[in-house]
Motif scaffolding. Structure first.
Motif, PDB file in Angstrom:
ATOM      1  N   LEU A  31      -6.813  12.755 -11.521  1.00 38.42           N
ATOM      2  CA  LEU A  31      -6.938  11.658 -10.437  1.00 38.42           C
ATOM      3  C   LEU A  31      -6.708  10.440 -10.859  1.00 38.42           C
ATOM      4  CD1 LEU A  31     -10.229  13.358  -8.514  1.00 38.42           C
ATOM      5  CD2 LEU A  31      -7.752  13.713  -8.031  1.00 38.42           C
ATOM      6  N   GLY A  32      -7.062   9.971 -12.198  1.00 40.91           N
ATOM      7  CA  GLY A  32      -7.005   8.815 -12.549  1.00 40.91           C
ATOM      8  C   GLY A  32      -8.259   8.070 -12.626  1.00 40.91           C
ATOM      9  N   ASP A  33      -8.297   7.059 -13.521  1.00 37.53           N
ATOM     10  CA  ASP A  33      -9.464   6.006 -13.360  1.00 37.53           C
ATOM     11  C   ASP A  33      -9.816   5.242 -12.108  1.00 37.53           C
ATOM     12  OD1 ASP A  33     -10.118   6.724 -15.865  1.00 37.53           O
ATOM     13  OD2 ASP A  33      -9.266   5.095 -16.850  1.00 37.53           O
ATOM     14  N   ARG A  34      -8.866   5.232 -11.214  1.00 39.22           N
ATOM     15  CA  ARG A  34      -9.060   4.611 -10.007  1.00 39.22           C
ATOM     16  C   ARG A  34      -9.372   5.356  -8.722  1.00 39.22           C
ATOM     17  NH1 ARG A  34      -9.945  -0.339 -11.123  1.00 39.22           N
ATOM     18  NH2 ARG A  34      -9.088  -0.892  -9.186  1.00 39.22           N
ATOM     19  N   ASP A  35     -10.078   6.579  -8.949  1.00 41.69           N
ATOM     20  CA  ASP A  35     -10.415   7.468  -7.843  1.00 41.69           C
ATOM     21  C   ASP A  35     -12.072   7.673  -7.977  1.00 41.69           C
ATOM     22  OD1 ASP A  35      -9.106   9.923  -6.096  1.00 41.69           O
ATOM     23  OD2 ASP A  35     -11.076  10.296  -6.935  1.00 41.69           O
ATOM     24  N   PRO A  36     -12.540   7.417  -6.641  1.00 44.98           N
ATOM     25  CA  PRO A  36     -13.819   7.594  -6.735  1.00 44.98           C
ATOM     26  C   PRO A  36     -14.759   8.746  -7.263  1.00 44.98           C
ATOM     27  CG  PRO A  36     -12.981   6.810  -4.483  1.00 44.98           C
ATOM     28  CD  PRO A  36     -11.788   7.307  -5.461  1.00 44.98           C
ATOM     29  N   THR A  37     -13.861  10.034  -7.298  1.00 48.81           N
ATOM     30  CA  THR A  37     -14.499  11.262  -7.781  1.00 48.81           C
ATOM     31  C   THR A  37     -14.533  10.892  -9.217  1.00 48.81           C
ATOM     32  OG1 THR A  37     -13.353  12.484  -6.131  1.00 48.81           O
ATOM     33  CG2 THR A  37     -14.247  13.790  -8.205  1.00 48.81           C
ATOM     34  N   THR A  38     -13.381  10.295 -10.079  1.00 46.68           N
ATOM     35  CA  THR A  38     -13.879  10.162 -11.511  1.00 46.68           C
ATOM     36  C   THR A  38     -15.043   9.275 -11.770  1.00 46.68           C
ATOM     37  OG1 THR A  38     -11.456  10.298 -11.736  1.00 46.68           O
ATOM     38  CG2 THR A  38     -12.420   9.320 -13.341  1.00 46.68           C
ATOM     39  N   VAL A  39     -14.760   8.045 -10.912  1.00 50.73           N
ATOM     40  CA  VAL A  39     -16.096   7.272 -11.125  1.00 50.73           C
ATOM     41  C   VAL A  39     -17.583   8.052 -10.856  1.00 50.73           C
ATOM     42  CG1 VAL A  39     -17.140   5.068 -10.478  1.00 50.73           C
ATOM     43  CG2 VAL A  39     -14.734   5.238 -10.554  1.00 50.73           C
ATOM     44  N   GLU A  40     -17.481   8.630 -10.029  1.00 54.89           N
ATOM     45  CA  GLU A  40     -18.756   9.387  -9.504  1.00 54.89           C
ATOM     46  C   GLU A  40     -19.251  10.300 -10.857  1.00 54.89           C
ATOM     47  OE1 GLU A  40     -18.939  11.077  -5.942  1.00 54.89           O
ATOM     48  OE2 GLU A  40     -18.398   9.019  -4.669  1.00 54.89           O
ATOM     49  N   SER A  41     -18.264  11.205 -11.277  1.00 56.90           N
ATOM     50  CA  SER A  41     -18.540  11.977 -12.396  1.00 56.90           C
ATOM     51  C   SER A  41     -18.876  11.114 -13.641  1.00 56.90           C
ATOM     52  CB  SER A  41     -17.238  12.864 -12.664  1.00 56.90           C
ATOM     53  OG  SER A  41     -16.168  12.377 -13.165  1.00 56.90           O
ATOM     54  N   MET A  42     -18.461  10.267 -14.031  1.00 57.27           N
ATOM     55  CA  MET A  42     -18.603   9.449 -15.156  1.00 57.27           C
ATOM     56  C   MET A  42     -20.133   8.840 -14.993  1.00 57.27           C
ATOM     57  SD  MET A  42     -15.358   7.140 -15.889  1.00 57.27           S
ATOM     58  CE  MET A  42     -16.025   6.236 -17.178  1.00 57.27           C
ATOM     59  N   PHE A  43     -20.522   8.420 -13.633  1.00 58.54           N
ATOM     60  CA  PHE A  43     -22.047   8.215 -13.398  1.00 58.54           C
ATOM     61  C   PHE A  43     -22.731   9.263 -13.745  1.00 58.54           C
ATOM     62  CE2 PHE A  43     -20.847   4.657 -10.080  1.00 58.54           C
ATOM     63  CZ  PHE A  43     -20.824   3.652 -10.973  1.00 58.54           C
ATOM     64  N   TYR A  44     -22.486  10.334 -13.298  1.00 59.35           N
ATOM     65  CA  TYR A  44     -23.315  11.554 -13.530  1.00 59.35           C
ATOM     66  C   TYR A  44     -23.601  11.893 -15.174  1.00 59.35           C
ATOM     67  CZ  TYR A  44     -23.794  12.592  -8.478  1.00 59.35           C
ATOM     68  OH  TYR A  44     -23.941  12.629  -7.331  1.00 59.35           O
ATOM     69  N   TYR A  45     -22.187  11.789 -15.639  1.00 61.65           N
ATOM     70  CA  TYR A  45     -22.343  12.156 -17.115  1.00 61.65           C
ATOM     71  C   TYR A  45     -23.043  11.248 -17.754  1.00 61.65           C
ATOM     72  CZ  TYR A  45     -20.237  13.221 -21.681  1.00 61.65           C
ATOM     73  OH  TYR A  45     -20.182  13.417 -23.121  1.00 61.65           O
ATOM     74  N   GLY A  46     -22.989   9.919 -17.570  1.00 64.10           N
ATOM     75  CA  GLY A  46     -23.530   8.648 -18.465  1.00 64.10           C
ATOM     76  C   GLY A  46     -25.060   8.995 -18.202  1.00 64.10           C
ATOM     77  N   ALA A  47     -25.616   9.213 -16.897  1.00 61.43           N
ATOM     78  CA  ALA A  47     -27.140   9.447 -16.640  1.00 61.43           C
ATOM     79  C   ALA A  47     -27.364  10.872 -17.548  1.00 61.43           C
ATOM     80  CB  ALA A  47     -27.189   9.623 -15.286  1.00 61.43           C
ATOM     81  N   THR A  48     -26.768  11.805 -17.438  1.00 59.46           N
ATOM     82  CA  THR A  48     -27.075  12.892 -18.230  1.00 59.46           C
ATOM     83  C   THR A  48     -27.100  12.612 -19.735  1.00 59.46           C
ATOM     84  OG1 THR A  48     -26.124  14.238 -16.546  1.00 59.46           O
ATOM     85  CG2 THR A  48     -26.474  15.292 -18.762  1.00 59.46           C
ATOM     86  N   LEU A  49     -26.286  11.878 -20.150  1.00 56.61           N
ATOM     87  CA  LEU A  49     -26.425  11.423 -21.807  1.00 56.61           C
ATOM     88  C   LEU A  49     -27.728  10.826 -22.080  1.00 56.61           C
ATOM     89  CD1 LEU A  49     -22.754  10.596 -22.205  1.00 56.61           C
ATOM     90  CD2 LEU A  49     -24.004  12.479 -23.277  1.00 56.61           C
ATOM     91  N   LEU A  50     -28.016   9.806 -21.187  1.00 62.09           N
ATOM     92  CA  LEU A  50     -29.457   8.848 -21.363  1.00 62.09           C
ATOM     93  C   LEU A  50     -30.473   9.915 -21.219  1.00 62.09           C
ATOM     94  CD1 LEU A  50     -28.808   5.719 -19.274  1.00 62.09           C
ATOM     95  CD2 LEU A  50     -28.739   6.012 -21.635  1.00 62.09           C
ATOM     96  N   LEU A  51     -30.560  10.813 -20.160  1.00 61.19           N
ATOM     97  CA  LEU A  51     -31.526  11.675 -20.370  1.00 61.19           C
ATOM     98  C   LEU A  51     -31.765  12.529 -21.350  1.00 61.19           C
ATOM     99  CD1 LEU A  51     -31.323  12.566 -16.325  1.00 61.19           C
ATOM    100  CD2 LEU A  51     -32.949  11.227 -17.287  1.00 61.19           C
ATOM    101  N   ARG A  52     -30.694  12.986 -22.104  1.00 55.16           N
ATOM    102  CA  ARG A  52     -30.496  13.745 -23.086  1.00 55.16           C
ATOM    103  C   ARG A  52     -30.944  12.990 -24.511  1.00 55.16           C
ATOM    104  NH1 ARG A  52     -29.697  19.166 -23.620  1.00 55.16           N
ATOM    105  NH2 ARG A  52     -28.180  18.914 -25.109  1.00 55.16           N
ATOM    106  N   GLY A  53     -31.180  11.582 -24.411  1.00 53.11           N
ATOM    107  CA  GLY A  53     -31.362  10.732 -25.555  1.00 53.11           C
ATOM    108  C   GLY A  53     -30.181  10.700 -26.199  1.00 53.11           C
ATOM    109  N   ARG A  54     -29.205  10.552 -25.727  1.00 50.88           N
ATOM    110  CA  ARG A  54     -27.764  10.161 -26.216  1.00 50.88           C
ATOM    111  C   ARG A  54     -27.618   8.853 -26.000  1.00 50.88           C
ATOM    112  NH1 ARG A  54     -24.013  14.967 -25.875  1.00 50.88           N
ATOM    113  NH2 ARG A  54     -22.438  13.781 -26.546  1.00 50.88           N
ATOM    114  N   TYR A  55     -28.270   7.870 -26.378  1.00 46.99           N
ATOM    115  CA  TYR A  55     -28.313   6.573 -25.649  1.00 46.99           C
ATOM    116  C   TYR A  55     -26.976   5.636 -25.753  1.00 46.99           C
ATOM    117  CZ  TYR A  55     -33.249   7.793 -25.330  1.00 46.99           C
ATOM    118  OH  TYR A  55     -34.045   8.386 -25.057  1.00 46.99           O
TER     119      TYR A  55
END
Length: 169
Positions: free
Chosen positions: A23-47
């Motif tokens: 989809l590329g970086d300019r697609d809302p689905t990409t941005v949303e998946s990055m948000f979820y992934y970043g939040a998961t990394l924080l919750l897993r202690g990978r700050y």
């Protein structure tokens, strides 16, 4: 368990990579998946990796999602909280205020998400020793939204630390 969390992280990694490639970086689905992934990394202690992913997602979201899009409030607040934990208080305050503005515009004053963002800003103030500012914000949340137990707990701890024992009860 830990295996499920690891699998969830793997799936989110794959979702991010797939979205970026197809989809590329300019697609809302990409941005949303990055948000979820970043939040998961924080919750897993990978700050470090979590902060970097959320920062990238927020940068990308500026051109993809409306700046006041409610979906942006949660990861913005997560990033602000992490900045505060790292002692990056000025950056934390700026981004927590942004998250608070988004949630107020999207959901209004009397919303749990809005009040959790107020509490995050108060936590940032407390870490800096700005106790009066933190207390003012937390008292307002408790006054309007007394059922938010974590905010009541935070206010109680703050008051106890300030030797205001009668009020903490």
């Amino acid at each position: 368990g830990n295996g499920e969390a690891t699998r969830a992280e793997q799936l989110l990694t794959e979702a991010c990579e797939t979205a970026r490639h197809t989809l590329g970086d300019r697609d809302p689905t990409t941005v949303e998946s990055m948000f979820y992934y970043g939040a998961t990394l924080l919750l897993r202690g990978r700050y470090t990796e979590g902060v970097r992913t959320l920062e990238d997602a927020l940068r990308l979201s500026e051109g993809v999602l409306n700046a006041a899009h409610p979906f942006v409030a949660f990861p913005t607040a997560l990033l602000g909280r992490q900045y505060s934990r790292q002692g990056r208080y000025a950056e934390a305050e700026e981004i927590l205020r942004k998250a608070l503005t988004i949630s107020r515009e999207a959901w209004g004053e009397r919303n749990g998400g809005t009040y959790h963002n107020v509490a995050a800003l108060a936590e940032n103030y407390a870490r800096q020793g700005r106790i009066a500012d933190a207390e003012t914000l937390l008292r307002e949340v408790v006054r309007v939204y007394p059922e938010l137990h974590d905010v009541n707990y935070s206010l109680g701890l703050l008051l106890a630390e300030e030797k205001k024992y009668i009020e903490a009860e």
